[in-house]
Design a protein around this motif. Structure first.
Motif, PDB file in Angstrom:
ATOM      1  N   PRO A  91       0.900  -0.952   0.089  1.00 26.92           N
ATOM      2  CA  PRO A  91      -0.135  -0.215   0.130  1.00 26.92           C
ATOM      3  C   PRO A  91       0.893   1.296  -0.007  1.00 26.92           C
ATOM      4  O   PRO A  91       1.827   1.248   0.676  1.00 26.92           O
ATOM      5  N   HIS A  92       0.474   2.165  -0.973  1.00 20.25           N
ATOM      6  CA  HIS A  92       1.644   3.333  -1.051  1.00 20.25           C
ATOM      7  C   HIS A  92       0.745   4.543  -1.674  1.00 20.25           C
ATOM      8  O   HIS A  92      -0.500   4.467  -2.070  1.00 20.25           O
ATOM      9  N   ALA A  93       1.599   5.606  -1.650  1.00 16.14           N
ATOM     10  CA  ALA A  93       0.789   6.934  -2.215  1.00 16.14           C
ATOM     11  C   ALA A  93       2.005   7.717  -2.707  1.00 16.14           C
ATOM     12  O   ALA A  93       3.073   7.522  -2.244  1.00 16.14           O
ATOM     13  N   VAL A  94       1.667   8.277  -3.960  1.00 11.25           N
ATOM     14  CA  VAL A  94       2.822   9.154  -4.537  1.00 11.25           C
ATOM     15  C   VAL A  94       2.641  10.452  -3.817  1.00 11.25           C
ATOM     16  O   VAL A  94       1.832  11.161  -3.551  1.00 11.25           O
ATOM     17  N   ILE A  95       3.926  11.097  -3.236  1.00  8.22           N
ATOM     18  CA  ILE A  95       4.149  12.271  -2.589  1.00  8.22           C
ATOM     19  C   ILE A  95       4.936  13.148  -3.330  1.00  8.22           C
ATOM     20  O   ILE A  95       6.059  13.104  -3.609  1.00  8.22           O
ATOM     21  N   ALA A 104      -1.964   9.101   6.925  1.00 10.84           N
ATOM     22  CA  ALA A 104      -1.905   8.312   8.255  1.00 10.84           C
ATOM     23  C   ALA A 104      -2.009   6.965   7.963  1.00 10.84           C
ATOM     24  O   ALA A 104      -1.353   6.000   8.938  1.00 10.84           O
ATOM     25  N   SER A 105      -2.858   6.726   6.951  1.00  7.38           N
ATOM     26  CA  SER A 105      -3.345   5.239   6.946  1.00  7.38           C
ATOM     27  C   SER A 105      -1.911   4.460   6.542  1.00  7.38           C
ATOM     28  O   SER A 105      -1.905   2.891   6.629  1.00  7.38           O
ATOM     29  N   LEU A 106      -0.981   4.941   5.948  1.00  8.54           N
ATOM     30  CA  LEU A 106       0.134   4.428   5.560  1.00  8.54           C
ATOM     31  C   LEU A 106       1.194   4.371   6.608  1.00  8.54           C
ATOM     32  O   LEU A 106       2.561   3.636   6.152  1.00  8.54           O
ATOM     33  N   LEU A 107       1.191   4.748   7.608  1.00  7.05           N
ATOM     34  CA  LEU A 107       2.178   4.945   8.676  1.00  7.05           C
ATOM     35  C   LEU A 107       1.762   3.755   9.686  1.00  7.05           C
ATOM     36  O   LEU A 107       0.844   3.364  10.108  1.00  7.05           O
ATOM     37  N   PRO A 108       3.065   3.345  10.422  1.00  9.50           N
ATOM     38  CA  PRO A 108       4.481   3.810  10.096  1.00  9.50           C
ATOM     39  C   PRO A 108       4.732   3.182   8.501  1.00  9.50           C
ATOM     40  O   PRO A 108       4.210   2.290   8.176  1.00  9.50           O
ATOM     41  N   GLY A 109       5.444   4.043   7.959  1.00 10.49           N
ATOM     42  CA  GLY A 109       5.962   3.808   6.481  1.00 10.49           C
ATOM     43  C   GLY A 109       7.294   4.132   6.299  1.00 10.49           C
ATOM     44  O   GLY A 109       7.966   4.278   7.151  1.00 10.49           O
ATOM     45  N   ILE A 110       7.776   4.098   4.845  1.00 12.05           N
ATOM     46  CA  ILE A 110       8.934   4.299   4.515  1.00 12.05           C
ATOM     47  C   ILE A 110       8.731   5.090   3.215  1.00 12.05           C
ATOM     48  O   ILE A 110       7.976   5.048   2.353  1.00 12.05           O
ATOM     49  N   LEU A 111       9.521   6.325   3.400  1.00  5.12           N
ATOM     50  CA  LEU A 111       9.559   7.402   2.365  1.00  5.12           C
ATOM     51  C   LEU A 111      10.640   7.234   1.416  1.00  5.12           C
ATOM     52  O   LEU A 111      11.839   7.064   1.791  1.00  5.12           O
ATOM     53  N   GLY A 170      12.486   6.121   7.265  1.00  5.76           N
ATOM     54  CA  GLY A 170      11.338   5.657   8.028  1.00  5.76           C
ATOM     55  C   GLY A 170      10.485   6.802   8.484  1.00  5.76           C
ATOM     56  O   GLY A 170      11.259   7.695   9.184  1.00  5.76           O
ATOM     57  N   VAL A 171       9.208   6.768   8.424  1.00  4.89           N
ATOM     58  CA  VAL A 171       8.569   7.829   9.133  1.00  4.89           C
ATOM     59  C   VAL A 171       7.218   7.345   9.993  1.00  4.89           C
ATOM     60  O   VAL A 171       6.422   6.210   9.480  1.00  4.89           O
ATOM     61  N   ARG A 172       6.988   7.779  11.086  1.00  5.55           N
ATOM     62  CA  ARG A 172       6.011   7.158  12.227  1.00  5.55           C
ATOM     63  C   ARG A 172       4.948   8.095  12.180  1.00  5.55           C
ATOM     64  O   ARG A 172       3.551   7.411  12.360  1.00  5.55           O
ATOM     65  N   THR A 173       4.944   9.386  12.093  1.00  9.80           N
ATOM     66  CA  THR A 173       3.791  10.133  12.082  1.00  9.80           C
ATOM     67  C   THR A 173       3.682  11.091  10.938  1.00  9.80           C
ATOM     68  O   THR A 173       4.690  11.217  10.172  1.00  9.80           O
ATOM     69  N   GLU A 200       5.449   4.239   1.426  1.00  6.90           N
ATOM     70  CA  GLU A 200       4.845   2.932   1.525  1.00  6.90           C
ATOM     71  C   GLU A 200       4.627   2.445   2.802  1.00  6.90           C
ATOM     72  O   GLU A 200       5.281   2.817   3.601  1.00  6.90           O
ATOM     73  N   GLN A 201       3.779   1.783   3.084  1.00  5.81           N
ATOM     74  CA  GLN A 201       3.329   1.283   4.304  1.00  5.81           C
ATOM     75  C   GLN A 201       4.602   0.169   4.818  1.00  5.81           C
ATOM     76  O   GLN A 201       5.019  -0.407   3.833  1.00  5.81           O
ATOM     77  N   ARG A 202       5.115   0.398   5.989  1.00  3.06           N
ATOM     78  CA  ARG A 202       6.120  -0.516   6.527  1.00  3.06           C
ATOM     79  C   ARG A 202       5.423  -1.815   6.746  1.00  3.06           C
ATOM     80  O   ARG A 202       4.504  -1.973   7.588  1.00  3.06           O
ATOM     81  N   LEU A 203       5.831  -3.042   5.944  1.00  2.02           N
ATOM     82  CA  LEU A 203       4.992  -4.221   6.065  1.00  2.02           C
ATOM     83  C   LEU A 203       6.060  -5.115   6.984  1.00  2.02           C
ATOM     84  O   LEU A 203       7.349  -4.786   7.052  1.00  2.02           O
TER      85      LEU A 203
END
Ligand code: ATP
Ligand code: MG
Length: 388
Positions: A124-128, A140-147, A161-164, A183-186
């Motif tokens: 699961p991901h989003a383009v920033i 927020a739904s993708l957190l914690p994630g990796i940018l 890595g991003v948490r908030t 990207e969501q951290r899987l």
């Protein structure tokens, strides 16, 4: 362009002079071809083994013209060549892989869009792409994630890595405000990759997938076969990799990296339009290496399904091995490593060891996977690497 077979004695070109270019050149030379490398660095690994080194930037017009004149076909070892250079080559010489396929591999956002279009699941991901995206509370739904920067990332570079949400906005600025993919951290159960080759006639051959172990975002080891890879997962990964190669009308060697999640589901991570670090074991474990297949696909020679004759474990040799505990330069204990049966040491001729820099790799082959693992573990002990 026509599908002519390029006979031995002809010249081939490669964009990029790193270790992948060097191993391509060695395979091409073994098959009877001359190799020209386009690479700005005078001491690059491939420049050391090729007769002709065009020392220039990848988008230097004169150098591209010279390469197109000299080489009957051109491939690449490095996907981050400017698109304009690839497009020009595609129009003037047989280029494999073709420029549009490389363009997809250059951009994580385009890559994920392709996976999705082909029905291959990805994280699961989003383009920033702008400040507003970076501050959008829906992320927020993708957190914690990796940018991850959409372009130019490798070996975990260009990733945070991003948490908030606050960390996301901060990380996006720290990465220079360029287009990124969040990207969501899987939670990964394991990682694997599929290396395949597709010819101009559409025929695809592949290696059995290898299981990969990363440390600090860099490949640490590949296991072929992987102890935890089950038949069903292997089949799904091979099918997905074939679908991607087909979907791109790909020509050349392609690697697709996958994650297996806790529930057993398979997710495509990213792909590389060239031989891949996780396929280096094929040099010693298979009757044709991934570089042999790169040469065959490029020259239009028949692609034969490669056969793995030995189990293998590959360990990457990173620059930190060249420093002792006090930070002084030293040579790793090759004598101890070479005393182990089934050891194949490959060093890339890089002059300056730096932490995280890939200096070489070490493959252990054996009749059985357990035996290859045991040998690789002994090598880890001899080199001071933490066991896997
Ligand atoms: P390389 O070019 O060396 O393959 P890279 O810099 O392109 O690496 P990725 O392949 O995106 O980076 O990520 C490197 C590693 O980080 C992955 O192999 C995996 O171990 C971990 N990783 C990446 N994305 C995720 C994710 N969404 N969830 C969990 N772990 C991840
Ligand atoms: Mg990767």
């Amino acid at each position: 362009m026509t599908i002519d077979y390029i006979a031995p004695g002809s010249s081939l070109g490669v964009l990029g002079g790193g270790q992948l270019g060097r191993m391509f050149a060695q395979a091409a030379q073994e098959a009877g071809y001359q190799v020209h490398v386009l690479e700005p660095d005078a001491h690059a690994p491939a420049a050391q083994v090729t007769a002709t080194h065009l020392r220039a930037a990848y988008d230097d017009t004169d150098a591209l013209h010279a390469l197109a004149r000299a080489a009957a076909a051109v491939t690449l070892e490095f996907e981050n060549v400017p698109a304009s250079a690839l497009e020009w080559l595609d129009a003037h010489v047989q280029l494999a892989p073709h420029a549009p396929a490389v363009a997809v591999c250059q951009d994580r956002a385009a890559e994920k869009a392709l996976f999705t279009r082909l029905g291959v699941p990805c994280a699961p991901h989003a383009v920033i792409a702008c400040e507003q995206d970076a501050r959008d509370p829906r992320q927020a739904s993708l957190l914690p994630g990796i940018l991850k920067t959409a372009r130019m990332g490798y070996d975990g570079k260009g990733q945070v890595g991003v948490r908030t949400l606050a960390e996301l906005a901060e990380a996006w600025n720290a990465l220079g405000g360029v287009t990124c993919v969040l990207e969501q951290r899987l939670v990964l159960r394991l990682e694997l990759s599929v290396v395949l080759a597709r010819g101009r006639d559409g025929r695809i051959v592949h290696y059995p997938p290898q299981q990969n172990l990363h440390r600090g975002g860099i490949l640490f080891a590949s296991f072929a076969p992987g102890a935890e890879l089950d038949e069903a997962t292997v089949c799904r990964a091979i099918d997905a990799a074939h679908a991607i190669a087909q979907g791109l009308e790909y020509v050349g060697v392609l690697c697709v990296e996958f994650f297996v999640l806790g529930d057993g589901s398979l997710v495509a991570n990213e792909m590389a339009p060239r031989p891949h670090n996780s396929g280096h074991h094929t040099i010693d474990s298979c009757d044709q290496s991934q570089f042999d297949l790169q040469v065959r696909a490029l020259v239009g020679a028949p692609l034969i399904e490669p056969r793995q004759h030995s189990a293998a474990v590959m360990l990457n040799l990173l620059g930190e091995l060249w420093f002792d505990a006090g930070g002084r330069l030293r040579e790793p204990d090759w004598q101890a490593v070479l005393a182990l049966p089934g050891a194949h040491l490959h060093l890339y001729g890089k002059r300056e060891p730096r932490p995280g820099r890939k200096m070489g790799h070490l493959t252990f082959t054996a009749q059985q996977a357990d035996e290859a693992r045991a040998r690789a573990l002994r090598a880890c002990a001899a080199l001071g690497l933490a066991p896997f």
